[in-house]
Design a protein around this motif. Sequence first.
Motif, mmCIF file in Angstrom:
data_model
loop_
_atom_site.group_PDB
_atom_site.id
_atom_site.type_symbol
_atom_site.label_atom_id
_atom_site.label_comp_id
_atom_site.label_asym_id
_atom_site.label_seq_id
_atom_site.Cartn_x
_atom_site.Cartn_y
_atom_site.Cartn_z
ATOM 1 N N PHE A 62 -76.140 63.246 27.052
ATOM 2 C CA PHE A 62 -75.746 64.619 26.728
ATOM 3 C C PHE A 62 -75.880 65.528 27.950
ATOM 4 C CE2 PHE A 62 -76.559 63.509 22.167
ATOM 5 C CZ PHE A 62 -75.276 63.783 21.723
ATOM 6 N N MET A 96 -66.879 63.051 31.855
ATOM 7 C CA MET A 96 -67.207 63.190 30.435
ATOM 8 C C MET A 96 -67.067 61.862 29.700
ATOM 9 S SD MET A 96 -66.009 66.954 29.125
ATOM 10 C CE MET A 96 -64.281 66.619 29.170
ATOM 11 N N ILE A 147 -73.906 57.844 25.967
ATOM 12 C CA ILE A 147 -74.402 58.220 24.642
ATOM 13 C C ILE A 147 -74.214 57.076 23.655
ATOM 14 C CG2 ILE A 147 -74.023 59.778 22.688
ATOM 15 C CD1 ILE A 147 -73.273 61.927 24.801
ATOM 16 N N VAL A 148 -73.036 56.473 23.655
ATOM 17 C CA VAL A 148 -72.768 55.347 22.749
ATOM 18 C C VAL A 148 -73.714 54.196 23.054
ATOM 19 C CG1 VAL A 148 -71.044 53.583 22.160
ATOM 20 C CG2 VAL A 148 -70.386 55.993 22.296
ATOM 21 N N VAL A 165 -72.927 64.851 30.218
ATOM 22 C CA VAL A 165 -71.694 65.472 29.734
ATOM 23 C C VAL A 165 -71.709 66.968 30.061
ATOM 24 C CG1 VAL A 165 -70.380 66.080 27.671
ATOM 25 C CG2 VAL A 165 -71.224 63.765 27.948
ATOM 26 N N PHE A 179 -69.996 60.073 27.588
ATOM 27 C CA PHE A 179 -69.882 59.609 26.208
ATOM 28 C C PHE A 179 -70.194 58.121 26.095
ATOM 29 C CE2 PHE A 179 -66.910 63.340 25.534
ATOM 30 C CZ PHE A 179 -67.847 64.069 24.812
#
Length: 89
Positions: A74, A28, A35-36, A77, A32
């Motif tokens: 996403f 996870m 995503i960042v 995750v 993330f």
Amino acid sequence: MSAKNTPKKEIEKKENLFPLSWMNYKLMIIGFAIIVFGFILMAGGGSTDPNVFNPDIFSFRRITLAPVVVLFGFAFVGYAIMKREKKDN
């Protein structure tokens, strides 16, 4: 039933009370970070003068690549949450 009389399978079930393992959390965190990174790719392209149009806001990186990276993050995750560890039984 006392602890002496409980079957071994019941004791093993009680040991792991957390729904996610450390591997899930690591995956996870990676998701993330992806995503960042996608949002960082979207950043920029502004102009210091509001009267001047900057066509960089419509670049391939901001319009296509960055949203695909964010969506992949996403999805990653989601995979990280659903992944189960293999049990050696």
